[in-house]
Design an enzyme around this catalytic site. Sequence first.
Site, PDB file in Angstrom:
ATOM      1  CG  ASP A   1     -10.172   3.750   4.529  1.00  0.00           C
ATOM      2  OD1 ASP A   1      -9.840   2.884   3.707  1.00  0.00           O
ATOM      3  OD2 ASP A   1      -9.821   4.951   4.437  1.00  0.00           O
TER       4      ASP A   1
ATOM      5  CB  CYS B   1      -9.325   2.438  -3.112  1.00  0.00           C
ATOM      6  SG  CYS B   1      -9.137   3.062  -1.432  1.00  0.00           S
TER       7      CYS B   1
ATOM      8  CG  ASP C   1      -2.270   0.664   0.971  1.00  0.00           C
ATOM      9  OD1 ASP C   1      -2.297   1.901   1.106  1.00  0.00           O
ATOM     10  OD2 ASP C   1      -3.267   0.003   0.622  1.00  0.00           O
TER      11      ASP C   1
ATOM     12  CE  LYS D   1      -6.386   0.542  -1.125  1.00  0.00           C
ATOM     13  NZ  LYS D   1      -6.069   0.277   0.279  1.00  0.00           N
ATOM     14  CD1 TRP D   2      -7.462   5.372  -9.210  1.00  0.00           C
ATOM     15  CD2 TRP D   2      -6.388   4.489 -10.963  1.00  0.00           C
ATOM     16  NE1 TRP D   2      -7.348   6.352 -10.164  1.00  0.00           N
ATOM     17  CE2 TRP D   2      -6.698   5.835 -11.251  1.00  0.00           C
ATOM     18  CE3 TRP D   2      -5.722   3.732 -11.925  1.00  0.00           C
ATOM     19  CZ2 TRP D   2      -6.360   6.429 -12.466  1.00  0.00           C
ATOM     20  CZ3 TRP D   2      -5.388   4.330 -13.130  1.00  0.00           C
ATOM     21  CH2 TRP D   2      -5.698   5.671 -13.393  1.00  0.00           C
ATOM     22  CG  ASP D   3      -6.757   5.525  -2.224  1.00  0.00           C
ATOM     23  OD1 ASP D   3      -7.913   5.970  -2.236  1.00  0.00           O
ATOM     24  OD2 ASP D   3      -6.178   5.144  -1.190  1.00  0.00           O
ATOM     25  CG  MET D   4      -9.821  10.076  -6.684  1.00  0.00           C
ATOM     26  SD  MET D   4     -10.657  11.390  -5.790  1.00  0.00           S
ATOM     27  CE  MET D   4     -11.092  12.462  -7.112  1.00  0.00           C
ATOM     28  CG  ASN D   5      -7.075   8.846  -0.246  1.00  0.00           C
ATOM     29  OD1 ASN D   5      -8.064   8.262   0.147  1.00  0.00           O
ATOM     30  ND2 ASN D   5      -5.911   8.248  -0.418  1.00  0.00           N
TER      31      ASN D   5
ATOM     32  NE  ARG E   1      -4.841  10.485   3.667  1.00  0.00           N
ATOM     33  CZ  ARG E   1      -4.287   9.347   3.277  1.00  0.00           C
ATOM     34  NH1 ARG E   1      -3.981   9.141   2.019  1.00  0.00           N
ATOM     35  NH2 ARG E   1      -4.027   8.406   4.128  1.00  0.00           N
TER      36      ARG E   1
HETATM   37  C1  GLA Z   1      -6.918   5.630   1.761  1.00  0.00           C
HETATM   38  C2  GLA Z   1      -7.390   4.205   1.541  1.00  0.00           C
HETATM   39  C3  GLA Z   1      -6.681   3.283   2.489  1.00  0.00           C
HETATM   40  C4  GLA Z   1      -5.178   3.405   2.345  1.00  0.00           C
HETATM   41  C5  GLA Z   1      -4.758   4.856   2.506  1.00  0.00           C
HETATM   42  C6  GLA Z   1      -3.298   5.041   2.178  1.00  0.00           C
HETATM   43  O1  GLA Z   1      -7.350   6.116   2.971  1.00  0.00           O
HETATM   44  O2  GLA Z   1      -8.766   4.117   1.680  1.00  0.00           O
HETATM   45  O3  GLA Z   1      -7.079   1.945   2.285  1.00  0.00           O
HETATM   46  O4  GLA Z   1      -4.800   2.920   1.080  1.00  0.00           O
HETATM   47  O5  GLA Z   1      -5.511   5.721   1.654  1.00  0.00           O
HETATM   48  O6  GLA Z   1      -2.892   6.346   2.332  1.00  0.00           O
END
Ligand code: GLA
Length: 724
Positions: free
Chosen positions: A534, A512, A357, A467-471, A434
Amino acid sequence: MIHVAADRRVFEFHGKNSFYTMCVDTEGRLLQIGHGGLAGRSPVCTSGYVYTEWLGNLMEVPAYGDLSQDEVVLKAEFSSVSDPVRDLRLRYVSHDTVTDAQPGFAPKHGQPVLITTPRQTLRIRLRDIEFDFFVTACYRWTPEHDIMERWLELENKTDQPVRIEQCFSGVLPVGHGQFELTALDGFWATESHLRREKLAFGTKILESRTINTSALHNPFFMVNRVSRAGYEHGDVWFGQLAYSGNWRLAFEARHDLFLRVFGGYNPYDFELILPPGGTHSTPAFIHGFSTEGWSGASRRLHAFQRERVLPRSPESAPQRPVLYNSWEATSFGVTEQNQLELARKAAAIGVELFVLDDGWFGNRTNERSSLGDWFVRKSAFPNGLKLLIDEVHGLGMQFGLWVEPEMVNPDSDLYRAHPDWVLHFPGRPRTEQRSQLILDFGRPEVVDYIWSILDRLLSEYPIDYFKWDMNRAASEPGSVEGKAVWMKHVAGVYGLMDRLRAKYPALSIESCSSGGARVDAGVLYRTEEVWTSDNTDALCRLAIQEGFNYAYCPRVMSCWVTHEKNDQTKRPATLALRFNVATRGTLGIGSSLNHLSDAELADYARYIAFYKTIRPLVQDGTCYRLLELEEHNSSVWQFVGEGGREAVLSIVIADHRTAQVMPPAKMKGLIADRLYKGTDDLGRVLYTATGAELMSCGVPVYAQQDHPCMLAIGYSRTIHFTAT
Ligand code: GLA
């Protein structure tokens, strides 16, 4: 079947249980006639049935012009005359039926879905009464699931730009009555919570303004007449949007109690300018009809997604692998050494996909820096990622990597080199969330740059999974593309995923977004699974997963078993409860394996082995929610395979009132005269009964062997039934 009575210009779709009918009136307007349960009715076009009772003058593509007070699907401005005209009147031109039509934002990766038999799409071409502005209403029909995908194709054949101010993909006419809405709402860590409410006179809006799908609301709904439908009975209209950007669902209950559902682009800050010769296709608004209540509606959506939406590349295994993700174990402190140790332990307990991760790149030791600098952090991985990936592959697992391609931290080399590459208005503040900003996907050079980064990673390393995230959500959406950036962003993300999948067909992608903020049918066209939330606390997850199951199939629902004392809620849960909740979808492990004893690791291995025996039923079987949390404070699901010879019963008591008696769970879809044995993860036979008994008398939700005091919060069991 699509029936067309060309002489009377009546169009009717016939499914397993439902129909949808339209006609063209003498003025050339395309009108909705009806939609609902078939109940043995034969097609209008062959029966010669004459409609005397209209649903009112309901236009299929209501436009601002013909109607200016009720909600409209389209609002356009023509500037081809000196004073701009905001009046659009669409009239029938022609129709045809094709088998190769695709909605806007359809996947371009070329990978097949499970069922590739062609489907018919009816296309009805409309034109403005004066301007050469054409709108084609498209309807792709999947009769076996009573599901329609509808979208609009716009074409500006005038010699001036046309400005579109509002554009839904379509409107679903539900009918007269008092309706109740089922929706999924939430927030970070409380995604997809089920909410039911009565729809009052007026318009109820569900939407996203975040640039992605959003965790606040999901683009999904079910509606039914109040008290006329329930978990397993009654007529339910349902739908979802295949779009991961700013969307809106508007439920308009008129004075005459007629309900319509508008779905598509959010009109908020929306603009689409079509130059002369310009065309645009909207994303699909998917909707359907169930005669078997909410659970029946979910089953139709599940089957539709499994068969017609999810990519099934020939290179991928038929079932989703058991995953290990090190985020909760090592957070930003990832090193080659600790990941190697975790990988070895993960392989030993039966994990099939190891995911590294956040924290592997740039100078990323916390969330404040390095997004955008997608170069391996040498201090943590002195050998690059090669040594780790080789070891993971050598252990017989796939290797997955976390990325967050749409983002940049101001503290990054990328941002220092290109401060203009983010969404912002010149000279105005740039709000961080963030500690990060969103890249401007309105700029082709930005999308090209991100492509080069992802392509380089995949060509340098044998990575099997992103795992393609977008926070974060968008704040100041300033872009070289103006308001069109809301849409360009989605097009950019989809385009990148499609290009990656086309070039690397064995790659799988997990969507994600701070947990489950990007879950929708549009992203599911290009991702194998999604990160549900999460929040991995088993009891919290129970509610999140139950809501999720209303709209999305278990195969895509990534569920982890994590620490005994949960990281988010600090609440302890037994290993049995954690596994019994996580085995309702695609199983993952997120615990610190380094801190588990050998005995605990052996328990993990046993549960994982048990999951592998039930996995085909969970991931590809038919799912029934037999008892729901909303009604019973407890949840019993069943998964049954084709033919009914095998099934899984998953029982979780979430809350318990003194002297509460749980009704038995009446199973579905078994073979009446076969004898079934129900065994648990320890191989104990807990139930022996015929299919008829299991379906008519049902299964007591706690087994004979269990002391009654076991019927307490957190009591849980997963039982595998097989016909002897
Ligand atoms: C997000 C994702 C988590 C993890 C963090 C890493 O919050 O939902 O699962 O990957 O980013 O910074």
